[in-house]
Design a protein around this motif. Structure first.
Motif, PDB file in Angstrom:
ATOM      1  N   ALA A 252       0.734  -1.337   0.134  1.00 54.98           N
ATOM      2  CA  ALA A 252       0.100  -0.115   0.276  1.00 54.98           C
ATOM      3  C   ALA A 252       0.820   1.268   0.016  1.00 54.98           C
ATOM      4  CB  ALA A 252      -1.007   0.006   1.386  1.00 54.98           C
ATOM      5  N   THR A 253       2.251   0.990  -0.415  1.00 53.51           N
ATOM      6  CA  THR A 253       3.143   2.352  -0.348  1.00 53.51           C
ATOM      7  C   THR A 253       2.450   3.462  -1.174  1.00 53.51           C
ATOM      8  OG1 THR A 253       5.102   0.806   0.248  1.00 53.51           O
ATOM      9  CG2 THR A 253       5.348   2.996  -0.298  1.00 53.51           C
ATOM     10  N   GLU A 254       2.421   3.226  -2.458  1.00 50.00           N
ATOM     11  CA  GLU A 254       1.826   3.966  -3.364  1.00 50.00           C
ATOM     12  C   GLU A 254       0.384   4.611  -3.261  1.00 50.00           C
ATOM     13  OE1 GLU A 254       3.770   5.138  -5.769  1.00 50.00           O
ATOM     14  OE2 GLU A 254       5.405   3.736  -5.142  1.00 50.00           O
ATOM     15  N   LEU A 255      -0.357   3.762  -2.558  1.00 49.09           N
ATOM     16  CA  LEU A 255      -1.684   4.321  -2.216  1.00 49.09           C
ATOM     17  C   LEU A 255      -1.462   5.327  -0.797  1.00 49.09           C
ATOM     18  CD1 LEU A 255      -4.932   3.953  -2.442  1.00 49.09           C
ATOM     19  CD2 LEU A 255      -4.782   2.533  -0.266  1.00 49.09           C
ATOM     20  N   ALA A 281     -13.094   2.843  -0.133  1.00 44.57           N
ATOM     21  CA  ALA A 281     -14.359   2.611  -0.314  1.00 44.57           C
ATOM     22  C   ALA A 281     -14.681   2.696  -2.029  1.00 44.57           C
ATOM     23  CB  ALA A 281     -15.325   3.776   0.422  1.00 44.57           C
ATOM     24  N   ARG A 282     -13.869   3.898  -2.635  1.00 42.05           N
ATOM     25  CA  ARG A 282     -14.081   4.384  -3.859  1.00 42.05           C
ATOM     26  C   ARG A 282     -13.412   3.029  -4.611  1.00 42.05           C
ATOM     27  NH1 ARG A 282     -15.158   4.130  -8.075  1.00 42.05           N
ATOM     28  NH2 ARG A 282     -15.189   5.765  -9.782  1.00 42.05           N
ATOM     29  N   ILE A 283     -12.430   2.325  -4.334  1.00 37.35           N
ATOM     30  CA  ILE A 283     -11.882   1.250  -5.011  1.00 37.35           C
ATOM     31  C   ILE A 283     -13.135   0.082  -4.917  1.00 37.35           C
ATOM     32  CG2 ILE A 283     -10.213  -0.557  -4.632  1.00 37.35           C
ATOM     33  CD1 ILE A 283      -8.109   1.450  -3.731  1.00 37.35           C
ATOM     34  N   CYS A 284     -13.664  -0.063  -3.819  1.00 36.33           N
ATOM     35  CA  CYS A 284     -14.766  -1.115  -3.720  1.00 36.33           C
ATOM     36  C   CYS A 284     -15.849  -0.823  -4.865  1.00 36.33           C
ATOM     37  CB  CYS A 284     -15.536  -1.287  -2.445  1.00 36.33           C
ATOM     38  SG  CYS A 284     -14.583  -1.956  -1.162  1.00 36.33           S
ATOM     39  N   THR A 285     -16.190   0.440  -5.019  1.00 38.84           N
ATOM     40  CA  THR A 285     -17.342   0.555  -5.929  1.00 38.84           C
ATOM     41  C   THR A 285     -16.809   0.594  -7.304  1.00 38.84           C
ATOM     42  OG1 THR A 285     -16.977   3.134  -5.972  1.00 38.84           O
ATOM     43  CG2 THR A 285     -18.410   2.244  -4.569  1.00 38.84           C
ATOM     44  N   ALA A 286     -15.635   0.761  -7.678  1.00 34.39           N
ATOM     45  CA  ALA A 286     -15.028   0.388  -8.921  1.00 34.39           C
ATOM     46  C   ALA A 286     -14.995  -1.161  -9.186  1.00 34.39           C
ATOM     47  CB  ALA A 286     -13.710   0.847  -9.066  1.00 34.39           C
ATOM     48  N   ALA A 287     -14.518  -2.047  -7.954  1.00 37.02           N
ATOM     49  CA  ALA A 287     -14.373  -3.231  -8.185  1.00 37.02           C
ATOM     50  C   ALA A 287     -15.933  -4.120  -8.566  1.00 37.02           C
ATOM     51  CB  ALA A 287     -13.813  -3.799  -6.973  1.00 37.02           C
ATOM     52  N   LEU A 288     -16.823  -3.401  -7.682  1.00 37.83           N
ATOM     53  CA  LEU A 288     -18.156  -4.019  -7.895  1.00 37.83           C
ATOM     54  C   LEU A 288     -18.727  -3.881  -9.192  1.00 37.83           C
ATOM     55  CD1 LEU A 288     -19.619  -2.903  -4.193  1.00 37.83           C
ATOM     56  CD2 LEU A 288     -19.170  -5.421  -5.351  1.00 37.83           C
ATOM     57  N   ALA A 289     -18.213  -2.513  -9.988  1.00 39.11           N
ATOM     58  CA  ALA A 289     -18.655  -2.424 -11.368  1.00 39.11           C
ATOM     59  C   ALA A 289     -18.153  -3.419 -12.128  1.00 39.11           C
ATOM     60  CB  ALA A 289     -18.294  -0.793 -11.647  1.00 39.11           C
ATOM     61  N   ARG A 290     -17.012  -4.105 -11.883  1.00 39.80           N
ATOM     62  CA  ARG A 290     -16.441  -5.007 -12.610  1.00 39.80           C
ATOM     63  C   ARG A 290     -17.049  -6.508 -12.388  1.00 39.80           C
ATOM     64  NH1 ARG A 290     -10.666  -4.442 -14.965  1.00 39.80           N
ATOM     65  NH2 ARG A 290     -10.741  -2.546 -15.607  1.00 39.80           N
ATOM     66  N   PHE A 291     -17.355  -6.546 -11.105  1.00 39.87           N
ATOM     67  CA  PHE A 291     -17.742  -7.692 -10.441  1.00 39.87           C
ATOM     68  C   PHE A 291     -19.069  -7.704  -9.835  1.00 39.87           C
ATOM     69  CE2 PHE A 291     -13.276  -7.922 -11.035  1.00 39.87           C
ATOM     70  CZ  PHE A 291     -12.858  -9.116 -11.319  1.00 39.87           C
ATOM     71  N   GLN A 441      -1.047   0.220  -7.170  1.00 40.04           N
ATOM     72  CA  GLN A 441      -1.134   1.047  -8.286  1.00 40.04           C
ATOM     73  C   GLN A 441      -2.305   1.935  -8.365  1.00 40.04           C
ATOM     74  OE1 GLN A 441       0.884  -0.919 -11.700  1.00 40.04           O
ATOM     75  NE2 GLN A 441       0.734  -2.940 -10.505  1.00 40.04           N
ATOM     76  N   PRO A 442      -2.499   2.869  -7.659  1.00 39.13           N
ATOM     77  CA  PRO A 442      -3.533   3.824  -7.692  1.00 39.13           C
ATOM     78  C   PRO A 442      -3.907   4.153  -9.147  1.00 39.13           C
ATOM     79  CG  PRO A 442      -2.218   4.350  -5.783  1.00 39.13           C
ATOM     80  CD  PRO A 442      -1.550   3.512  -6.667  1.00 39.13           C
ATOM     81  N   ALA A 443      -2.897   4.288 -10.104  1.00 38.57           N
ATOM     82  CA  ALA A 443      -3.273   4.690 -11.293  1.00 38.57           C
ATOM     83  C   ALA A 443      -4.238   3.750 -11.915  1.00 38.57           C
ATOM     84  CB  ALA A 443      -1.839   4.928 -12.124  1.00 38.57           C
ATOM     85  N   VAL A 444      -4.268   2.345 -11.552  1.00 37.30           N
ATOM     86  CA  VAL A 444      -5.132   1.669 -12.132  1.00 37.30           C
ATOM     87  C   VAL A 444      -6.325   2.142 -12.135  1.00 37.30           C
ATOM     88  CG1 VAL A 444      -5.932  -0.853 -12.057  1.00 37.30           C
ATOM     89  CG2 VAL A 444      -3.575  -0.478 -11.906  1.00 37.30           C
ATOM     90  N   LEU A 445      -6.830   2.657 -11.155  1.00 36.20           N
ATOM     91  CA  LEU A 445      -8.168   3.211 -10.832  1.00 36.20           C
ATOM     92  C   LEU A 445      -8.629   4.177 -11.872  1.00 36.20           C
ATOM     93  CD1 LEU A 445     -10.953   2.968  -8.905  1.00 36.20           C
ATOM     94  CD2 LEU A 445      -9.601   4.552  -7.437  1.00 36.20           C
ATOM     95  N   LEU A 446      -7.741   5.041 -12.262  1.00 37.53           N
ATOM     96  CA  LEU A 446      -7.872   6.057 -13.234  1.00 37.53           C
ATOM     97  C   LEU A 446      -8.503   5.349 -14.692  1.00 37.53           C
ATOM     98  CD1 LEU A 446      -4.913   8.088 -12.833  1.00 37.53           C
ATOM     99  CD2 LEU A 446      -7.153   8.720 -11.689  1.00 37.53           C
ATOM    100  N   ARG A 447      -8.525   4.263 -15.096  1.00 38.83           N
ATOM    101  CA  ARG A 447      -9.129   3.409 -16.006  1.00 38.83           C
ATOM    102  C   ARG A 447     -10.319   3.376 -16.029  1.00 38.83           C
ATOM    103  NH1 ARG A 447      -5.582  -1.489 -17.652  1.00 38.83           N
ATOM    104  NH2 ARG A 447      -6.935  -1.174 -19.591  1.00 38.83           N
ATOM    105  N   THR A 448     -11.110   3.403 -14.781  1.00 37.13           N
ATOM    106  CA  THR A 448     -12.294   3.195 -14.468  1.00 37.13           C
ATOM    107  C   THR A 448     -13.110   4.476 -14.067  1.00 37.13           C
ATOM    108  OG1 THR A 448     -12.342   2.649 -12.102  1.00 37.13           O
ATOM    109  CG2 THR A 448     -12.027   0.927 -13.835  1.00 37.13           C
ATOM    110  N   LEU A 449     -12.462   5.602 -13.868  1.00 38.89           N
ATOM    111  CA  LEU A 449     -13.113   7.074 -13.761  1.00 38.89           C
ATOM    112  C   LEU A 449     -13.713   7.508 -14.856  1.00 38.89           C
ATOM    113  CD1 LEU A 449     -10.720   8.343 -11.041  1.00 38.89           C
ATOM    114  CD2 LEU A 449     -12.769   6.930 -10.653  1.00 38.89           C
TER     115      LEU A 449
END
Length: 449
Positions: A252-255, A281-291, A441-449
């Protein structure tokens, strides 16, 4: 001539059938205004202040603090049309001549005396009440009628018994208590739950005196209120849901670095800080959109999986009254700042014990940060009737291989407990791996925003 109206414990919603009196806010003889809170009760969901739909003088209260009353049981009676307190009594704090006037104008049901607030069983129309003449000299709190030497009975009581609540009958039946031998302390001899509980204690004391104690002595804490509701819900979850858990360690260093950068970019020191929980929480909502399989529930009677289109994200919060799970509504449509602000608001309300039933129900997925207790991992129990819960341990420096070299990194353990009926391990693993990738890698989340 004043008219005495009876105010009963209203239906507080969410299927609640009873409530415990925590604190009376008025005394017998106080003058109350329409919609003035008169008692604070605790339900299985939250603490609630109950307003009285009538204005006038309180003539009687039913139930001591700590007593449980079923919905529909009398709470108090109010002499409508009289604004004078009883002899020797002062008006209730906060009362004024204005409140007395409101009481006076409400001398007859069906006019302006009706409450403007709609409680279940009490509308803005005419209140249903029995008409009685007011005798000021007889205004007093009801005196409990002594229990008449109850003894256990093997069969159901026969003949008419002054019991209204089916909960009271069930309680007596479970303890083999003959209700014909119990004198009620309610109006017209009505047998209340407190009467039955007192009778049961007498029977148990007699049994204990006649035989050695069957259970070890020690402090006994009743599973009531919030704690009782949590116990019931967790037991039902384990009983009905075939749960499984998978977990993974993540760097979680980068987060943490991204969070620090967000807070620096906030500008002023007074700007709200972005919390780790808000990011997760924001990561969870992005993950739930995928799953989306994990944002669902199971209709056991229809044998169907119900996939939900909206994410109402619950988060576990420890309070002095026990564990509660406030719900962030429409978390899927919120950004990190919005989610963080709502989490902060609900957390503060939870600490003051003022969460409403609506704040605590309707969740579709739960985020549990048990890292605040200083532990690394856990296998959380699913918050029934949801299908999954993400658990987060503490973030601590640990040796970690980073870019081919051993380094000290900020490591967190993530665990996902899921209902195996809604998905298989591949889906659960994919969800957890995506969450871990966003943490690393928090930048991964940017692909779903």
């Amino acid at each position: 001539m004043p008219q005495v109206l009876e105010f009963k414990l209203p239906d507080l919603g969410e299927g609640l059938t009873e409530a415990e009196i925590v604190r009376w806010l008025v005394e017998v003889g106080d003058v109350v205004a329409i919609d003035q809170p008169v008692v604070e009760v605790e339900t299985a969901k939250a603490m609630v202040e109950v307003p009285c739909p009538y204005g006038g003088v309180v003539t009687a209260r039913f139930g001591e603090e700590g007593a449980e009353l079923p919905v529909g049981a009398p709470l108090l009676t109010v002499a409508v049309g009289s604004q004078e307190p009883l002899a020797g009594q002062a008006p209730a704090s906060g009362s004024s001549s204005g409140s007395g006037a409101a009481a006076k104008t409400g001398s007859a049901p069906g006019n302006e005396s009706a409450s403007g607030n709609v409680l279940v069983g009490y509308g803005t129309g005419a209140p249903a009440a029995r008409r009685r003449r007011v005798r000021p000299a007889s205004f007093s709190a009801p005196v409990p009628v002594p229990v008449l030497s109850p003894v256990p009975a093997a069969e159901e009581a026969r003949g008419p018994v002054a019991v209204v609540s089916p909960l009271v009958r069930k309680l007596a039946r479970q303890h083999g208590l003959d209700l014909r031998l119990v004198a009620g302390s309610g109006r017209d001899g009505l047998i209340l739950r407190t009467d039955v509980e007192s009778a049961i204690r007498v029977v148990e004391e007699e049994r204990a005196a006649a035989a050695p104690a069957a259970r070890p002595a020690g402090e006994r804490i009743a599973l009531r209120g919030v704690r009782g509701a949590v116990a019931d819900k967790l037991a039902r979850s384990r009983r009905e849901i075939p749960d499984a858990t998978c977990w993974v360690d993540a760097d979680a260093t980068e987060l943490m670095a991204a969070r620090a950068a967000m807070n620096r970019a906030g500008g002023s020191a007074a700007a709200p800080k972005v919390s780790v929980l808000a990011l997760l929480a924001r990561i969870c909502t992005a993950a739930l959109a995928r799953f989306p399989e994990l944002n669902s529930t199971v209709d056991t009677e229809a044998r169907e999986i119900v996939r939900l289109s909206e994410v109402h994200l619950g988060f576990a919060a420890q309070t002095e009254r026990g564990l509660v799970v406030p719900v962030v509504r429409d978390a899927h449509s919120r950004n990190v700042e919005s989610v963080g602000a709502e989490i902060a608001r609900l957390t503060e309300v939870a600490r003051t014990g003022k969460l409403t039933p609506a704040d605590l129900t309707g969740g579709t997925f739960t985020l549990n940060n048990y890292g605040v207790f200083g532990v690394d991992g856990s296998t959380p129990i699913i918050n029934h009737p949801e299908a999954a819960m993400l658990g987060v341990g503490r973030i601590v420096p640990k040796p970690w291989v980073h870019q081919g070299e051993l380094a000290v990194r900020q490591v967190v353990q993530l665990s996902l407990t899921f209902d195996h009926r809604v998905c298989d391990g591949g889906t659960a693993g994919g969800f957890l791996r995506y969450v871990a990738d966003c943490v690393e890698q928090p930048a991964v989340l940017l692909r779903t925003l």
